[in-house]
Design a protein around this motif. Structure first.
Motif, mmCIF file in Angstrom:
data_model
loop_
_atom_site.group_PDB
_atom_site.id
_atom_site.type_symbol
_atom_site.label_atom_id
_atom_site.label_comp_id
_atom_site.label_asym_id
_atom_site.label_seq_id
_atom_site.Cartn_x
_atom_site.Cartn_y
_atom_site.Cartn_z
ATOM 1 N N UNK A 25 0.850 -1.193 0.000
ATOM 2 C CA UNK A 25 0.000 0.000 0.000
ATOM 3 C C UNK A 25 0.883 1.239 0.000
ATOM 4 N N UNK A 26 0.421 2.263 -0.678
ATOM 5 C CA UNK A 26 1.129 3.540 -0.660
ATOM 6 C C UNK A 26 0.795 4.295 0.606
ATOM 7 N N UNK A 27 1.722 5.135 1.025
ATOM 8 C CA UNK A 27 1.524 5.940 2.227
ATOM 9 C C UNK A 27 1.096 7.331 1.784
ATOM 10 N N UNK A 28 -0.050 7.794 2.260
ATOM 11 C CA UNK A 28 -0.501 9.143 1.915
ATOM 12 C C UNK A 28 0.396 10.161 2.611
ATOM 13 N N UNK A 29 0.392 11.366 2.104
ATOM 14 C CA UNK A 29 1.213 12.429 2.688
ATOM 15 C C UNK A 29 0.822 12.693 4.133
ATOM 16 N N UNK A 30 -0.465 12.694 4.405
ATOM 17 C CA UNK A 30 -0.903 12.960 5.781
ATOM 18 C C UNK A 30 -0.491 11.830 6.716
ATOM 19 N N UNK A 66 2.672 25.876 -9.188
ATOM 20 C CA UNK A 66 2.976 27.063 -8.391
ATOM 21 C C UNK A 66 3.801 26.689 -7.167
ATOM 22 N N UNK A 67 4.654 27.600 -6.703
ATOM 23 C CA UNK A 67 5.536 27.331 -5.582
ATOM 24 C C UNK A 67 4.829 26.840 -4.342
ATOM 25 N N UNK A 68 3.752 27.495 -3.934
ATOM 26 C CA UNK A 68 3.042 27.087 -2.730
ATOM 27 C C UNK A 68 1.617 26.706 -3.116
ATOM 28 N N UNK A 69 1.473 25.530 -3.677
ATOM 29 C CA UNK A 69 0.192 25.068 -4.198
ATOM 30 C C UNK A 69 -0.894 25.047 -3.126
ATOM 31 N N UNK A 70 -0.533 24.659 -1.902
ATOM 32 C CA UNK A 70 -1.541 24.560 -0.856
ATOM 33 C C UNK A 70 -1.913 25.914 -0.264
ATOM 34 N N UNK A 71 -1.264 26.978 -0.702
ATOM 35 C CA UNK A 71 -1.682 28.316 -0.290
ATOM 36 C C UNK A 71 -2.904 28.746 -1.101
ATOM 37 N N UNK A 76 -6.350 23.634 -1.785
ATOM 38 C CA UNK A 76 -6.420 23.083 -0.437
ATOM 39 C C UNK A 76 -7.768 22.405 -0.198
ATOM 40 N N UNK A 77 -8.836 23.023 -0.651
ATOM 41 C CA UNK A 77 -10.164 22.423 -0.499
ATOM 42 C C UNK A 77 -10.259 21.121 -1.290
ATOM 43 N N UNK A 78 -9.651 21.098 -2.475
ATOM 44 C CA UNK A 78 -9.643 19.889 -3.293
ATOM 45 C C UNK A 78 -8.895 18.757 -2.582
ATOM 46 N N UNK A 79 -7.760 19.065 -1.994
ATOM 47 C CA UNK A 79 -6.981 18.049 -1.284
ATOM 48 C C UNK A 79 -7.752 17.524 -0.080
ATOM 49 N N UNK A 80 -8.367 18.410 0.674
ATOM 50 C CA UNK A 80 -9.152 17.970 1.836
ATOM 51 C C UNK A 80 -10.318 17.088 1.400
ATOM 52 N N UNK A 82 -10.515 15.314 -1.325
ATOM 53 C CA UNK A 82 -9.938 14.081 -1.862
ATOM 54 C C UNK A 82 -9.689 13.074 -0.741
ATOM 55 N N UNK A 83 -9.103 13.520 0.356
ATOM 56 C CA UNK A 83 -8.785 12.602 1.451
ATOM 57 C C UNK A 83 -9.995 12.238 2.302
ATOM 58 N N UNK A 84 -11.117 12.883 2.070
ATOM 59 C CA UNK A 84 -12.353 12.513 2.754
ATOM 60 C C UNK A 84 -13.041 11.338 2.049
ATOM 61 N N UNK A 85 -12.611 11.022 0.846
ATOM 62 C CA UNK A 85 -13.182 9.930 0.052
ATOM 63 C C UNK A 85 -12.565 8.612 0.521
ATOM 64 N N UNK A 86 -13.346 7.531 0.616
ATOM 65 C CA UNK A 86 -12.786 6.225 0.990
ATOM 66 C C UNK A 86 -11.635 5.828 0.056
ATOM 67 N N UNK A 87 -10.640 5.123 0.617
ATOM 68 C CA UNK A 87 -9.399 4.844 -0.108
ATOM 69 C C UNK A 87 -9.582 4.167 -1.455
ATOM 70 N N UNK A 88 -10.454 3.163 -1.551
ATOM 71 C CA UNK A 88 -10.622 2.470 -2.831
ATOM 72 C C UNK A 88 -11.220 3.401 -3.895
ATOM 73 N N UNK A 89 -12.158 4.250 -3.504
ATOM 74 C CA UNK A 89 -12.733 5.209 -4.448
ATOM 75 C C UNK A 89 -11.722 6.302 -4.778
ATOM 76 N N UNK A 90 -10.915 6.679 -3.787
ATOM 77 C CA UNK A 90 -9.892 7.704 -3.997
ATOM 78 C C UNK A 90 -8.887 7.243 -5.050
ATOM 79 N N UNK A 91 -8.499 5.975 -5.012
ATOM 80 C CA UNK A 91 -7.546 5.431 -5.989
ATOM 81 C C UNK A 91 -8.128 5.528 -7.396
ATOM 82 N N UNK A 92 -9.420 5.199 -7.543
ATOM 83 C CA UNK A 92 -10.057 5.269 -8.863
ATOM 84 C C UNK A 92 -10.162 6.714 -9.341
#
Length: 105
Positions: A25-30, A66-71, A76-80, A82-92
């Motif tokens: 399994x891959x390790x997410x950034x968080x 961009x240098x600070x993408x999460x700024x 940032x809302x997209x990343x949050x 994304x990680x709220x989606x269950x892992x199997x659906x997130x992979x798809x």
């Protein structure tokens, strides 16, 4: 520290730690952040010895972002979201986004 102790500190099952270690399994950034915090090491510790901007498949990484993408609020809302989606659906979803970005280029 044992796998069991690390898993308990991070809040997951030790089997998941085993899957991370073997590369199953891959390790997410968080999750990598949580593991680094638990082990009292910076996230960069896990990348020591890695040369340049390459993925594990030895493919060049596109650094034209961009240098600070999460700024960026939308990013940032997209990343949050994304990680709220269950892992199997997130992979798809990830695979879909990758294919769409390749066809847009």
């Amino acid at each position: 520290m044992t796998q069991q102790q690390l898993a308990e500190q991070v809040g997951i099952k030790f089997q998941q730690i085993q899957k991370y270690e073997t590369g199953m399994n891959r390790v997410s950034a968080s999750r990598l952040w949580d593991i680094g915090e638990t082990l009292s090491v910076p996230v960069g510790y896990f990348f020591e010895g890695v040369e340049g901007d390459r993925t594990s498949d030895d493919v060049e990484v596109d650094t034209a972002l961009p240098g600070d993408l999460l700024a960026d609020r939308e990013a940032l809302e997209l990343v949050r979201s994304y990680y709220a989606i269950p892992e199997n659906q997130r992979r798809r979803l990830f695979e879909l986004a990758r294919v769409l970005s390749e066809t847009a280029a």
